[in-house]
Design a protein around this motif. Structure first.
Motif, short mmCIF file in Angstrom:
data_model
loop_
_atom_site.label_atom_id
_atom_site.label_comp_id
_atom_site.label_asym_id
_atom_site.label_seq_id
_atom_site.Cartn_x
_atom_site.Cartn_y
_atom_site.Cartn_z
N UNK A 42 -33.82 53.32 100.84
CA UNK A 42 -34.25 52.78 102.12
C UNK A 42 -35.76 52.94 102.30
N UNK A 43 -36.27 54.10 101.88
CA UNK A 43 -37.70 54.37 102.01
C UNK A 43 -38.52 53.42 101.15
N UNK A 44 -38.07 53.17 99.92
CA UNK A 44 -38.81 52.29 99.02
C UNK A 44 -38.75 50.85 99.52
N UNK A 45 -37.59 50.44 100.04
CA UNK A 45 -37.47 49.08 100.57
C UNK A 45 -38.48 48.84 101.67
N UNK A 46 -38.59 49.79 102.58
CA UNK A 46 -39.58 49.68 103.65
C UNK A 46 -40.99 49.77 103.09
N UNK A 47 -41.17 50.67 102.09
CA UNK A 47 -42.50 50.88 101.54
C UNK A 47 -43.07 49.65 100.89
N UNK A 48 -42.25 48.91 100.13
CA UNK A 48 -42.74 47.71 99.47
C UNK A 48 -43.09 46.64 100.50
N UNK A 49 -42.22 46.48 101.49
CA UNK A 49 -42.47 45.46 102.51
C UNK A 49 -43.69 45.79 103.37
N UNK A 50 -43.99 47.07 103.49
CA UNK A 50 -45.15 47.48 104.29
C UNK A 50 -46.38 47.76 103.44
N UNK A 51 -46.26 47.61 102.10
CA UNK A 51 -47.40 47.75 101.21
C UNK A 51 -47.76 49.15 100.81
N UNK A 52 -46.79 50.10 100.86
CA UNK A 52 -47.10 51.50 100.52
C UNK A 52 -46.45 51.96 99.21
N UNK A 53 -45.89 51.05 98.41
CA UNK A 53 -45.23 51.42 97.15
C UNK A 53 -46.26 51.84 96.10
N UNK A 54 -45.81 52.63 95.13
CA UNK A 54 -46.70 53.18 94.10
C UNK A 54 -46.81 52.22 92.90
N UNK A 55 -47.51 51.12 93.10
CA UNK A 55 -47.61 50.11 92.02
C UNK A 55 -48.41 50.62 90.83
N UNK A 56 -49.37 51.48 91.07
CA UNK A 56 -50.14 52.02 89.94
C UNK A 56 -49.26 52.81 88.99
N UNK A 57 -48.34 53.61 89.54
CA UNK A 57 -47.44 54.39 88.70
C UNK A 57 -46.47 53.49 87.92
N UNK A 58 -46.05 52.42 88.55
CA UNK A 58 -45.17 51.47 87.86
C UNK A 58 -45.90 50.85 86.68
N UNK A 59 -47.17 50.51 86.88
CA UNK A 59 -47.97 49.93 85.79
C UNK A 59 -48.16 50.93 84.66
N UNK B 278 -40.93 42.15 96.61
CA UNK B 278 -42.13 41.34 96.40
C UNK B 278 -41.82 39.86 96.60
N UNK B 279 -40.73 39.41 95.95
CA UNK B 279 -40.38 37.99 96.04
C UNK B 279 -40.02 37.60 97.47
N UNK B 280 -39.20 38.42 98.12
CA UNK B 280 -38.76 38.11 99.48
C UNK B 280 -39.92 38.20 100.48
N UNK B 281 -40.80 39.16 100.25
CA UNK B 281 -41.95 39.30 101.14
C UNK B 281 -42.84 38.06 101.09
N UNK B 282 -42.96 37.47 99.90
CA UNK B 282 -43.79 36.27 99.75
C UNK B 282 -43.23 35.08 100.51
N UNK B 283 -41.94 35.12 100.83
CA UNK B 283 -41.32 34.02 101.59
C UNK B 283 -41.22 34.35 103.08
N UNK B 284 -41.79 35.47 103.48
CA UNK B 284 -41.80 35.84 104.89
C UNK B 284 -40.69 36.77 105.32
N UNK B 285 -39.82 37.20 104.38
CA UNK B 285 -38.74 38.13 104.72
C UNK B 285 -39.32 39.53 104.90
N UNK B 286 -39.03 40.16 106.01
CA UNK B 286 -39.53 41.52 106.25
C UNK B 286 -38.44 42.49 106.65
N UNK B 287 -37.18 42.13 106.38
CA UNK B 287 -36.05 42.99 106.73
C UNK B 287 -35.66 43.81 105.50
N UNK B 288 -35.83 45.13 105.53
CA UNK B 288 -35.48 45.95 104.36
C UNK B 288 -33.98 45.93 104.04
#
Length: 650
Positions: free
Chosen positions: A496-513, A407-417
């Motif tokens: 690896x899957x989660x790293x890509x998922x968060x950067x691409x917006x597919x992570x399960x944020x509802x479950x985390x909440x 989340x933090x890195x994505x906000x700065x433009x980083x998109x490399x998992x």
């Protein structure tokens, strides 16, 4: 045999509040010697290799402290026969150094190995750099927490492997009834796991899924291995109950609700009900557990704020020079590495994370890694005190770090998992090493070791493990291919899957909440969060046998209490005997795990499944698995109760 007195569960220390150490603080014997270091380093590489293979093959590693202690005892026995000898504290140094390899292996294979799933090669130098920096953070950050977790929380946090390891070393040192007990547990466990995993004579994992009315997907089961039952016995029914409670919430409440509501991953839509439950747990429930662990971790830090502030205050005093000799003036058993070394080392590591190009985390990633490492070192050190190192959810902490970092890195433009994965790697390695370090320090606390010398041994072990880790990971990738059927590396693939998922917006944020809210409710109810969170995050197959071991402890304690006298001698004796047998169970399974791993590596036996499978039908294996666990419980109970009251407390 060397000088030293037995330690009992009820004997108070001279300082009050804890057990008397086996070697008194006023007595000095050989500890951090060249002999111990050489043996420790040799075993370190062996355990590192075995655990990296086993972890990528099965998704779990084994705790190396107890098998290292047993192997070391055998080596020192041979040296004594040759007239060289060795002390119990030298033995302790050996297991401390050896277990460093196992701990570092867990962090490496759960995270760094994930770069292969992102079509990146294994960077040997980069792996070594991340491993040594993360490992050193784990050791350094554990130092200011040692007294609070190991000493002040002695009764609350049993540290099952650490306590069992102390029992192993004491039993071997005294050579009396304790040796027979631990040998019995070892032999039973060794044979049990050989029949199960070496010959496929029976299944240790028994599980089922069922429906109730219109609700589908209730799942229950257990991986009934001797080590997990032994861990449950050592931690006791209360803590084991919390872990099992979290498992029930996940597998008997959340998963049925999700399956009935249609939230089954497409890949498992047509699978059997138990496979659907596993898929839902993997896709959704792990995130619930990760969310609960994030909140529980922050709450643990808040609960420890007094200790942390005091430790940091001492560090600042030492940096100013006003307390430069304070550590040296303490009793031998209370001396840690100087706090100024902790602060200075952490600063240097933070700079190295940014400056070393192979680490690839950058300024923001380095900042996140250090802060998250500090948080999850505390969480890990606490958790292993509850459920043991083998059940330490390092991958869950890595998931939490990936979510935060991405989340933090994505906000700065980083998109490399890969950048996200390397950041999480530092934290995962630090958490794994901190869990191992705390177990080792618990062993040392019970034995009367010098914490500073153990911490130095841990640093040496980490440095060696880091040098070999990249080469070993590269070798396995070239030999088998990480992600293949032989070494599927499930945890690394998930990272690896989660790293890509968060950067691409597919992570399960509802479950985390949901997990975070659940943790807040537990805090309001004054219920321990982290054991419940672990139960949610881990498969129910791990929580159930741990709970079974806790129930076994409760049943034996209740039975003995009916026969006990007023001073509780018989109860203390049964507790001690049970703990030693449990230590033997853990040891036997761990060593057999290494044996099986060696067979796979050398190509002995079948290339997949059990090396020497008997070819029994699945139903027959299941029935025999039920018979085997009943026999294991019976043998354990008989060994604890046999001659209780007629032999000296081991």
């Amino acid at each position: 045999m060397e000088a030293g007195g037995s330690r009992t569960a009820t004997e108070p220390s001279s300082a009050g509040g804890g057990p008397s150490p086996y070697i008194p603080a006023g007595q000095s014997i050989a500890e951090l010697t060249i002999k111990a270091v050489v043996i420790g380093l040799a075993l370190n590489v062996v355990m590192l290799t075995a655990n990296m293979y086993l972890g990528m093959r099965s998704g779990m590693t084994i705790s190396a402290s107890i098998p290292a202690a047993v192997i070391s005892m055998g080596i020192f026995y041979g040296l004594r026969r040759a007239g060289i000898g060795g002390t119990i504290l030298e033995n302790n140094i050996v297991q401390t150094m050896t277990s460093a390899g196992e701990a570092l292996a867990a962090g490496v294979i759960f995270t760094i190995a994930g770069v292969t799933f992102l079509d990146q090669p294994i960077d040997i130098v980069g792996t070594a750099a991340v491993a040594v920096l993360g490992g050193l953070l784990g050791v350094l950050f554990m130092i200011p927490m040692r007294r609070y977790l190991i000493v002040d929380k002695h009764e609350e946090l049993p540290y099952p492997e650490g306590t069992a390891c102390a029992d192993v070393l004491e039993a071997g040192n005294e050579g009396d009834d304790g040796v027979k007990l631990i040998s019995f547990g070892f032999i039973v466990s060794f044979i049990y796991m050989w029949l199960a995993n070496g010959m496929a004579a029976f299944r240790t994992t028994l599980q089922t899924a069922f429906s109730a009315g219109q609700t589908r997907g209730f799942a229950i089961g257990g991986d009934f291995t001797p080590a997990l039952v032994g861990v449950g016995y050592i931690i006791g029914p209360k803590i084991a109950g919390y872990v099992f409670g979290g498992g029930l919430i996940a597998w008997m409440m959340l998963i049925p609700l999700l399956i009935t509501g249609g939230f089954v991953p497409e890949s498992a839509a047509d699978a059997a009900l138990i496979a659907q439950a596993d898929a839902v747990w993997d896709e959704y429930i792990r995130y619930v557990g990760a969310g609960a662990m994030i909140v529980g971790g922050f709450y643990a830090i808040v609960s420890m704020r007094g200790t942390i502030v005091d430790a940091l205050g001492t560090a600042f005093e030492e940096l100013r020079g006003s307390a430069a000799t304070a550590t040296d003036s303490r009793k031998r058993t209370q001396r840690d590495l100087p706090m100024k070394l902790v602060v200075g080392g952490a600063v240097l590591i933070a700079l190295a994370l940014v400056a070393v190009p192979q680490v690839q985390v950058g300024i923001l990633g380095g900042f996140i890694a250090v802060i998250a490492a500090f948080l999850f070192v505390a969480v890990s050190a606490y958790l292993v005190g509850v459920v043991g190192s083998s059940s330490n959810p390092v991958s869950g902490m890595a998931v939490a770090t990936i979510l935060i970092a991405a989340l933090a890195l994505k906000s700065t433009g980083v998109n490399d998992p890969v950048v996200v994965l390397m950041t999480a790697s530092v934290v995962a390695i630090a958490a794994a090493v901190a869990g191992d370090t705390s177990q080792d320090l618990k062993t040392g606390y019970l034995l009367g070791a010098t914490p500073r010398k153990q911490q130095i041994a841990q640093v040496i072990g980490i440095a060696l493990s880091a040098l070999f880790a990249g080469w070993i990971l590269y070798f396995f990738n070239e030999a088998y291919g990480i992600g293949s059927d032989t070494i599927p590396a499930p945890q690394a693939g998930m990272m690896a899957l989660i790293s890509e998922g968060v950067l691409t917006g597919t992570a399960q944020w509802g479950m985390i909440l949901i997990g975070a809210v659940f943790a807040c409710v537990l805090i309001l109810m004054d219920v321990p969060v982290l054991p419940f969170a672990v139960g949610i995050y881990l498969p129910i197959t791990l929580a159930t046998p741990i709970f079974l071991g806790g129930l076994l402890r409760a049943g034996i304690d209740k039975y003995v209490a009916r026969k006990d006298d007023e001073d509780g001698t018989l109860a203390a004796q049964a507790t001690s005997r049970g703990r030693i047998v449990a230590a033997g169970l853990i040891t036997g399974e761990a060593i057999m795990g290494i044996v099986i791993g060696a067979l796979y590596i050398t190509g002995t036996g079948a290339a997949s499944g059990a090396p020497f499978a008997l070819g029994l039908a699945g139903d027959t294996q299941t029935i025999l698995g039920g018979v085997a666990i009943v026999a294991l419980i019976g043998l354990f109970t008989a060994s604890v109760l046999r001659n209780t009251g007629n032999v000296a407390d081991a």
